[in-house]
Design an enzyme around this catalytic site. Sequence first.
Site, PDB file in Angstrom:
ATOM      1  N   TRP A 195      -3.534   9.103  -3.432  1.00 41.72           N
ATOM      2  CA  TRP A 195      -2.241   8.650  -2.913  1.00 41.72           C
ATOM      3  C   TRP A 195      -1.462   9.857  -2.393  1.00 41.72           C
ATOM      4  CZ3 TRP A 195       2.764   9.691  -5.005  1.00 41.72           C
ATOM      5  CH2 TRP A 195       3.799   8.997  -4.345  1.00 41.72           C
ATOM      6  N   ASP A 363      11.474  -3.099   1.211  1.00 41.19           N
ATOM      7  CA  ASP A 363      11.516  -3.744  -0.104  1.00 41.19           C
ATOM      8  C   ASP A 363      12.955  -3.897  -0.615  1.00 41.19           C
ATOM      9  OD1 ASP A 363      10.804  -4.733  -2.568  1.00 41.19           O
ATOM     10  OD2 ASP A 363       9.656  -2.974  -3.193  1.00 41.19           O
ATOM     11  N   LYS A 475       5.721  -5.733   7.780  1.00 41.46           N
ATOM     12  CA  LYS A 475       4.991  -4.708   7.029  1.00 41.46           C
ATOM     13  C   LYS A 475       4.432  -5.383   5.783  1.00 41.46           C
ATOM     14  CE  LYS A 475       5.498  -0.256   4.658  1.00 41.46           C
ATOM     15  NZ  LYS A 475       6.462   0.806   4.231  1.00 41.46           N
ATOM     16  N   ASP A 477       2.491  -5.066   2.462  1.00 39.41           N
ATOM     17  CA  ASP A 477       2.174  -4.004   1.502  1.00 39.41           C
ATOM     18  C   ASP A 477       1.272  -4.507   0.379  1.00 39.41           C
ATOM     19  OD1 ASP A 477       2.234  -1.452   0.462  1.00 39.41           O
ATOM     20  OD2 ASP A 477       4.421  -1.307   0.457  1.00 39.41           O
ATOM     21  N   MET A 478       0.651  -3.566  -0.335  1.00 41.08           N
ATOM     22  CA  MET A 478      -0.209  -3.863  -1.485  1.00 41.08           C
ATOM     23  C   MET A 478      -0.222  -2.604  -2.341  1.00 41.08           C
ATOM     24  SD  MET A 478      -3.611  -3.566  -2.812  1.00 41.08           S
ATOM     25  CE  MET A 478      -4.789  -4.639  -3.617  1.00 41.08           C
ATOM     26  N   ASN A 479       0.503  -2.628  -3.465  1.00 42.63           N
ATOM     27  CA  ASN A 479       0.856  -1.386  -4.145  1.00 42.63           C
ATOM     28  C   ASN A 479       0.114  -1.095  -5.447  1.00 42.63           C
ATOM     29  OD1 ASN A 479       2.868   0.188  -2.661  1.00 42.63           O
ATOM     30  ND2 ASN A 479       4.077  -1.690  -2.730  1.00 42.63           N
ATOM     31  N   CYS A 525      -0.271  -2.083   4.793  1.00 38.11           N
ATOM     32  CA  CYS A 525       0.051  -0.924   3.962  1.00 38.11           C
ATOM     33  C   CYS A 525      -0.531  -1.181   2.580  1.00 38.11           C
ATOM     34  CB  CYS A 525       1.572  -0.739   3.893  1.00 38.11           C
ATOM     35  SG  CYS A 525       2.121   0.599   2.808  1.00 38.11           S
ATOM     36  N   ASP A 547       2.020   7.183   2.381  1.00 41.25           N
ATOM     37  CA  ASP A 547       3.395   7.259   1.892  1.00 41.25           C
ATOM     38  C   ASP A 547       3.942   8.676   1.997  1.00 41.25           C
ATOM     39  OD1 ASP A 547       3.670   4.599   1.339  1.00 41.25           O
ATOM     40  OD2 ASP A 547       3.311   4.778  -0.813  1.00 41.25           O
TER      41      ASP A 547
END
Length: 728
Positions: A195, A363, A475, A477-479, A525, A547
């Site tokens: 990351w 977010d 956008k 996302d997948m965190n 993302c 990021d």
Amino acid sequence: MSISYNEREKIIHLQTNKTSYVLQITETGHLAHIYWGRKVDTLNFNNKSIIASSSYDILDKELNYDVIPQEYPAYGNSDFRNPAFHVQLENGSTICDLAYVSHKISKGKPKLINLPGTYVENEEEADTLEIDLLDKLTGLNVVLSYTIFNELNAITRSVKFINKGKKNLKLLRALSMSMDFDNDNYDMLQLSGAWCREKHIYRRSLVPGSQSIESKRGMSSHGQNPFMALLSKEADETHGEVYGFNLVYSGNFIAEAEVDPNFNTRVNLGINPFDFTWLLEPDEVFQAPEVVMVYSSDGIGEMSRTYHKLYRKRLCRGNFRDKLRPILVNNWEATYFNFNANKIEHIAKVGKELGIELFVLDDGWFGKRDSDNSSLGDWTVDKNKLSNGLEDLVKKINDTGLDFGLWFEPEMVSPDSDLYKKHQDWCIHVDNRLKSQGKYQRNQLVLDLTRKEVCDYIIKAVSDILKSAPISYVKWDMNRGITEMGSACLPAERQRETAHRYMLGLYRVMDEITSIFPNILFESCASGGGRFDGGILYYMPQTWTSDDTDAIERLKIQYGTSIVYPAITMGAHVSTCPNHQVGRMTSLETRGNVAMSGNFGYELDLTKFTELEKEIVKKQVKNYKEIRHITQFGDFYRLISPFESNEAAWIFVTEDKTEAIGTYVKVLAEPYVPSKRIKLQGLNSKYKYEVIGYDMTLGGDELMYIGLDSTRFVGDFSSIVWRLKKVK
């Protein structure tokens, strides 16, 4: 037709514009790999010359599989190397023997079953070979598919498994391709990191035994990208042989190169067999993902440009594939969760004054989302922040002259959410086991996309929001990676199918939503570049590269990403200083110069700019609007690697070679540096080019063979951009 078959010698010859790929059916009915490399027009092979006498017992008609090059090797015979597939019978045995049955050559390229892949827009663009193999004992039918793109130096491979027997089979390993090379005199190149440190370039010599990269995280991952290449020892950006392999898939994968005791090399690539099985019932079909293979005799750069052109034109899809991408401002690093409608409107208003085209609300706009520990899954507008609702905010942003974009994380659910309280079994989990949701899982759980009702919920919830206002960008996302891999809806014998079934569910969700909203630009993302792969690009034509927005860190991240993926797929933003990830102070000019080599934008509080900074940004925005057709659709040449020196340089050149944008960055200042010139690439040596803003007109030959001076920099993190235009 670029695929031919010689009946007498049983040779199948596939040809791209620069490449030959040759297979042969042996006397025993097996499929041998003969050659992949520079194009040859005439073949004089026969079985005896291809299959060495030491590998064939004439009396017993039996091959020694351990020493012959195979096209799709099985387990259980005399080959002790890693197989391409591994199947278990109901009696517990795991031996299989595939024999050639038939093959078919056709124009065009068929779609894969429920999986992303490259495509054609008319059947004249490509030719496809399908080879049927059969294990007579079990009735397992394996179909190997190859597609040749006639105008590109690329070959795709995929595999289908069909159970034509009467008993269940269990796939333990189902890779998408295998290839045997007759020596080990190669380096292996991979894209690895973490990351905020994605896709760094690593190169190492092959050694005896297996060397591999893989992901077991439920996504292609920050740590490894589903790509590897074998390089001749002398190969660099412009010279030498390069064999590239890229899996068009977003989940767990493995890429391995095995050097055997005879110094032959086997390359395998596909779904990671770790914690994977697939129950194949009679008449059931299993489709493996696609691998895109590119051969270059002119170095790494030529391989990259082949991938770039193919992926820009025949992997990415939709209305935005060939459109210029907008310049955006994203509020995340400006506000994080702490914002209201007035703050957002203020940022957007300044953005319009600076020439920015799109505002993206990140977010925190939904549920009770004031931190990362709640509300994922509750896709309703937070009226405490947006008191008049989303539609009102979007209208006000649009009235300033900006388009509006919105952040989602649809695959996730917070334990502190209405959705989780109602459907606690909707997450990936195993009963009576911990559900990891700590700091490194961002206080959230993963929704179980193996379940139709969960996928249906995501499609409806996201669609309802997108229908509620004129939103032009998303956008997605997948965190977090997937832990405690299991599904409440799958029987015991199918639990190890969960990871792949999750990907099938995700692809279905993405396909349906992007089809419902073709006029929305989707950017993927996964905590940055954790899922930057061809599988996602098929549905969403750009990805947030990392990021880490620090310009100097981005030199390596974007440079490494460019090995496979084109600049138009890379999100790249200017952020504030000190940088939020590494604390570095870098000039606004250099931050802009680096970010303008991708899809350009800003991720900071525009309202805090000084008047001088606003003038710099206005100039950057104006310049990018003038050059983005070059960076987004031009050919890319890497000139100096940041992995090998204290500097980096690259150039974009339009296909007709009339315009170019070159960028040079010096990382740390050095005293008393001797004169150094940057030799450009990709230009037409016969053209004359104006170096705009420098009162210079130089020949393409002079720019490429003599170069431009790069020694007049003072200070750390300095940079320059050269814009070239052909003199009429």
